[in-house]
Structures are given as C-alpha cells and as structure tokens.
Design an enzyme around this catalytic site. Structure first.
Site, short mmCIF file in Angstrom:
data_model
loop_
_atom_site.label_atom_id
_atom_site.label_comp_id
_atom_site.label_asym_id
_atom_site.label_seq_id
_atom_site.Cartn_x
_atom_site.Cartn_y
_atom_site.Cartn_z
N GLU A 470 0.83 -1.21 0.00
CA GLU A 470 0.00 0.00 0.00
C GLU A 470 0.86 1.26 0.00
O GLU A 470 0.51 2.27 -0.62
CB GLU A 470 -0.97 0.00 1.19
CG GLU A 470 -1.96 -1.17 1.22
CD GLU A 470 -2.71 -1.37 -0.09
OE1 GLU A 470 -2.89 -0.40 -0.85
OE2 GLU A 470 -3.10 -2.53 -0.36
N HIS A 473 1.72 2.07 -3.53
CA HIS A 473 0.66 2.85 -4.18
C HIS A 473 0.75 4.30 -3.72
O HIS A 473 0.60 5.24 -4.50
CB HIS A 473 -0.72 2.32 -3.78
CG HIS A 473 -1.14 1.07 -4.49
ND1 HIS A 473 -1.18 0.97 -5.86
CD2 HIS A 473 -1.57 -0.13 -4.02
CE1 HIS A 473 -1.62 -0.25 -6.20
NE2 HIS A 473 -1.85 -0.93 -5.11
ZN ZN Z 1 -2.54 -2.92 -4.93
#
Ligand code: ZN
Length: 679
Positions: A470, A473
């Site tokens: 995460e 991202h």
């Molecule tokens: Zn992902």
C-alpha cells in the site's frame, strides 16, 4: 446550519479535510450545494465560444476538484467510520454522484467543446500533460459511443443497458447459488482435522441460523469453504463441498451459461460498433498492453516457462499424498488439503514465531528509512485533523526540506471499518488557478491487530508485505511531479500498470539488507535469526508454479474468450476452457467443474479482457526491481531513475515508454520467474 458552518464545505479551502468536525448530517447539504454549483458552471461552460485549455478544460478540472474535495472525505468515512446514520445518507449520495458522472459522460455539448479545444491552434502550445488530458477525454467519449449516430447510437445505448443488467444477474446467480448450499454436520468425527477456531465459527453459524439448534454449519462463502478444503480429513465431505462450489450457477434458474453467451455476443457487437475487431481490443484501448496478441503471447511464454517446475510440484504433491495421507489418486478436492499438509511438513514456520520480530514502530521506521534513502526524502509525523484517535499523519519533505506530500495511516482493525487494506487519494497534486501548488495527500488504510496492553502491535510478515504494497501505491501518488490534475499521481494511469509501484515495493520485504532495517525482537532487540529468514524465503515459493499456471489459465481463457472466440460459432465456452486447460493446466479439474459460471471478475466485475493485468504488473514490477538487484538494492541513482521515469509521471506519459526509459529495454519475464524460484 449555514453552508459556512459545514465542515465538508469548509474543506474546499483548507489544506486537509476537517475530519474532526464532520458528521453524517453535513453530507447531503454539502453535496447538494456542490452538485448544483457544478451544474450551473457546466451550463455556462458548454456555451463558451472558442473553448481552449484556459477557458474550458482548466475549468472542468476545477469542477472535478470541487466535487472531490467534498465527496472524497465522504467515501473515505463511509469505509473507515461507517454508522447506521451514515449508511442511508451515503446510499442516497452515491446515486446523486453517479447520476452526475453519467450525465457528464453523455454530454454531447461537452464532447463537441473538447473537440474544439483539440482542433484549436492553441492546442499545439499546451504542455504534454495538458495535451494528454484532452486526448484522454476524447478517447473516453469515443469509447462510450459519442461518435455514433442514429440507429447505431440507440443500439449501442441499448447494449450497454443490457450488459449492465446481465452483470447484475450474473452476480445475483452466483450469490444465490452460494447461499443455496449448506453442509450441516452433526457428528463430531466428521470435523476431524479442523482447527478449533474453524469449528467454533461453524458451531456459531449453526446456532445463529433458524434451521438448526446444534451441530456445525459450513457454507460456500470463502471464510468457511477454504479452511474446510484445507483441513477437513473427511475426503467424502471435501468432495461434496468442492463439487457444490465448482458447479455454482450452472443449473436451472440460476444457470449462468446463457448469461455468459449473451454477454459475449453483446460485448463483441458493442466493440464492433465503436470500430474494434473484438472486445479484447476495445478493452486494451485504455491499457498499457499494445494489442491482444502481445497479451496472449506474454501469457503463453510465462506458461511455457513455468510448466516444468509446476509438473514437478504436482509430482511432489502426489508422492507426498500417497506416502503420508493414504491418497492413491490425487483429486481436485484433495489438492488444498494435501498442499497444506505438505507445506507444514516441509516449511514448518508459523506466524507466531515471526511476529515478535515485526513490532509496529520498528517496521514503520525501517520502511521510512528505506524510502528516505532511496528517494532523498524525509518523513515526519505531524498533527492533523483525524477521524479516529489511532490515525496518524505524516508529511514528506524533499532534500531541501520543502514539503512535497502527506499521508494518513490508519493501521488497526476496528468495528465500523471496512476490512482489507488500501491506498486512496485525499488530495491530488496540481497547479491551482491562483498559481499555487496543491500537494498530494494519501490515505493508507490497513486492518492489522491493534496493540494489547503495553505490548506493541506485532505484525505478521504478510502484514508487513501488505503495508509495503500500500505504501508503494502511496508513493506513486505522492512522488508525482505532474501539475495537471487528471493525470497527476494515480490519475489516468492505465489499469494494467497501477499495481507496478505497489508490487515493486513488496520485493524489499524479501531482502535481508532491508529486513535488517526493521526486523528486531520487540523485547530483546535481537535481529531476525538466519534460520527463520531462510525458512521464510523457502516457504515463499511453495507451489509458486502451480499458482502461476492457475492464474494464467484464467487470464488466457479470459483473453481468448474476448478475441478469437466467436459467440455465434460452433465452439462452446466450455470447449474453449477445456482447450486452455489442456494447453496450460498441470492438474486438470474434473469435467463437471463449471468454474466459468462463477468467474465474476470478468462477467460481473471490471476485468473482462483484463484479468491478465495481475500477471502483467507482476512481471513489470519484478523486472523493475531486478534493476535494483543489478545496481544495488538501495542505490539512490537507480531509485532516482525509477522515480523520474515511472513514479513521477502519473498518467501524463505512456507508462510503457517510462518503463523502457528506466530499464533501457522492453520488459522481460525472467525476473519474475527467478523471484518465484522457477528459473
Ligand atoms: Zn494494490
């Protein structure tokens, strides 16, 4: 309450949303206000004479920003701080926002105006980001049928409506079929092999149902189905529940076969109306992959190179099952059970052994130290308005101590918070009309265990992987250098490329040098012992080739179904699936398996002719990471190149071009095969 007192509307002009004062009662007044004001602006905009970037596109960008400023925090709160009060308000709001977007997508005056912006001589003077925003907007209008006239236009609209009904029907059939089956166990001997927590869950399910007063109830929902398949020693019951699972939505009223046939026909017809050979090509028009041949060849190359190892994995499993489990002929319903036993037998390593080495703050400090070294940035915790006391906020500074981004971290599971882990954008980086730069802010949300007593939160290695994923991202969103909203950060990034930066970050969690930055025993400060690290690595690639081929089977079936398969032809969907299986699978499922009838990803989700994206992004991220293996895992020069060619560009440039600029060549599957222990 006046608009001035509404924290959602106040958030239009503050750096961060005013979370500490927001309440469900603020949602509809704020949303109605923004939608009305946007509507009025749109009416004014569509009659602008000689639309250009400045007087038209920039205004559209501003309207998007306004709506996102109000709507973003609401969708976020719906996920992390749900309540009985918010739920109906949210439902009503979703409908309003969807209707607004649907109107925009059908607005012909808007499309005509964007075409004028494109053909105006001022277009040539726009920067690449602005040009890209215009091109994307035109492309999306074209793909939704804006160029069609008369009967074709009507037909296209009718097809879209029908396709959306079919997707709903498909999903409903799967849900109903899943619910229609239950396995009620009354003899404790039938539970042999199942762990206590699974038995307890099943007992609770039985007493909570209206039908049974005692016993244990198993269903086809994944949290019930999977552990049963993995642990239940009763082969007869495993076969029964497996058969029910793989034949869902394949009989009577709930049969999805006709839904599939009609969906495929209509998708092909719609693609042809827009001017594509098939739905696969239509789907790729917005993706990174060049054409359907490239995707099919890529999948076949991966399959062929994984085959040998996969065959030996199956052979190992068969030998083990015969010798240790008394299973002479391994069947599909034995595979998860035997695999779990083999895994324990070969790589006995439990989360409980590892967790003491992954205490929350050490893991965070280590991850921050890594990215600070890679990208010459600094991460500092700062106060900010929050939605819960356990939420933390951090700012990111560049090497000149200038603030460039920020992020929230909401790490723990709690009631009224959606499960899973995700990154979402809070604010987007772009140049505002007054010339100031708005900085990107991300939400990082996980559902890890909270600390108990005075012990720190201890995470599993899998949770550490999730956090890195995460955060990958997040970096994609936060380290962007783009100044135009619609292509900044994760905006405008093709679907098959979004997982590149996230999967890339996961690689570091398997690197001794990086793991040593954070893996220390929470009581003794001892580093992770070599023995445990070695076991972790060995367990990582357990049956990786079998899993690879399974994913490729799904992806290849999906792509061929939407390209060479002719819905009106002699070959049935089942025949195509059988062919793909005989080409790819190393363990062929029984002939009664109707997996396609519950393949919701491609028939009810957004993955039609896009399932390959999972493997595609994995190949790209592994290959990108291989550059770091070649040049130094924490080499700042490599990281700078990665940041500039891939992380920074958002949707402003072709991602494949960015990748090739970084790697100096086209992507290769070798790194993924090597990382998976296949080559
Ligand atoms: Zn992902």
């Amino acid at each position: 309450m006046s608009n001035q007192d509404n924290p959602l509307l106040q958030s239009l002009n503050t750096e961060l949303p005013q979370f500490d004062n927001m309440e469900p009662k603020h949602v509809l007044p704020a949303l109605n206000h923004i939608l009305e004001s946007n509507q009025k602006s749109l009416e004014r905009l569509t009659v602008v004479e000689n639309p250009t970037w400045d007087n038209f596109m920039a205004q559209l960008e501003r309207l998007d920003e306004q709506l996102q400023r109000v709507w973003g925090p609401v969708t976020h709160l719906n996920a992390v701080k749900n309540s009985d009060e918010l739920r109906p308000i949210y439902q009503e709001s979703v409908q309003k926002v969807s209707a607004y977007h649907a109107d925009l997508a059908q607005n012909e005056a808007l499309y005509a105006a964007i075409k004028q912006v494109r053909s105006d001589k001022s277009f040539a003077a726009l920067n690449d980001e602005q040009k890209q925003v215009v091109e994307h907007a035109l492309r999306d209008f074209r793909l939704s049928g804006a160029e069609l006239k008369g009967a074709d236009k009507e037909r296209y609209k009718a097809i879209q409506m029908r396709l959306s009904e079919l997707a709903t029907t498909f999903e409903q059939h799967v849900l109903d079929a899943t619910r229609a089956f239950e396995l009620h166990i009354t003899e404790e001997t039938d539970l042999a092999g199942l762990p206590d927590s699974i038995r307890d869950g099943a007992a609770q399910r039985a007493t909570e149902s209206d039908k049974y007063e005692s016993g244990w109830l198993f269903t086809l929902d994944i949290p019930s189905y999977l552990p049963f398949m993995q642990y239940a020693e009763s082969r007869v019951l495993r076969e029964r529940i497996y058969s029910a699972y793989v034949t869902r939505a394949s009989e009577g009223e709930l049969d999805n076969a006709p839904v599939i046939d009609e969906t495929l026909k209509l998708r092909r017809e719609a693609a042809a109306l827009i001017g594509f050979d098939d739905y696969g090509s239509y789907s790729l028009a917005t993706k990174m992959a060049e054409n359907t041949d490239e995707v099919v060849n890529f999948l076949r190359e991966l399959a062929q190179k994984s085959r040998k190892v996969a065959e030996s994995e199956v052979a190992e499993l068969e030998t083990f099952a015969k010798a240790n489990l008394g299973i002479d002929e391994l069947q599909a319903w034995d595979v998860p059970f035997a695999s779990e036993k083999l895994r324990l037998h070969t790589y006995a390593i439990s989360d409980e052994e590892l967790k003491p080495y992954f205490p929350e703050q050490k893991v965070l400090n280590g991850m921050f130290a890594l990215v600070e070294r890679l990208y010459s940035i600094e991460i500092r915790e700062e106060p900010a308005p929050k939605w819960h006391k356990n939420v933390r906020f951090f700012d990111i500074y560049d090497k000149n101590s200038e603030k460039i981004a920020g992020f929230y971290l909401d790490p723990y599971a709690r009631a009224h918070k959606r499960g899973g882990a995700w990154m979402d954008e809070c604010t987007v980086r772009f140049h505002k009309e007054d010339g100031t730069l708005q900085l990107p802010v991300a939400y990082l949300v996980c559902n890890f265990d909270a600390p108990v007593g005075d012990k720190p939160a201890l995470w599993t290695h899998n949770e550490v992987l999730t956090l890195f994923h995460e955060f990958g991202h997040g970096l994609h969103h936060m380290l962007t250098q783009v100044n135009t909203r619609s292509v900044s950060g994760i905006n405008g990034v093709p679907w098959d490329g979004v997982e590149l930066p996230s999967q890339f970050m996961e690689n570091f969690c398997w690197e001794r040098e990086v793991v040593d930055l954070f893996a220390r025993h929470f009581e003794t400060d001892e580093p992770l012992p070599d023995v445990l690290f070695g076991k972790m690595l060995a367990a990582k690639n357990f049956q990786s080739s079998m899993q690879m081929l399974r994913q490729i089977e799904f992806a290849l079936f999906d792509m061929l179904l939407h390209t060479e398969f002719l819905p009106e032809g002699d070959r049935s969907v089942q025949q195509l699936l059988d062919e793909v299986r005989s080409e790819v699978a190393v363990f062929t499922p029984p002939s009664f398996n109707k997996f396609q009838n519950s393949f919701s990803h491609i028939f009810a989700g957004g993955y039609g002719a896009g399932y390959y994206s999972y493997k595609w992004a994995e190949v790209l991220s592994a290959d990108a990471y291989a550059a770091f293996e070649e040049e130094g895992i924490t080499n700042p020069a490599t990281a700078t190149r990665f940041r500039e060619s891939i992380l920074a560009i958002g949707g402003s440039r072709d991602l494949m071009e960015g990748f090739e600029a970084f790697r100096g060549r086209k992507p290769s599957v070798d790194a993924l095969l090597r990382h998976s222990g296949i080559q």
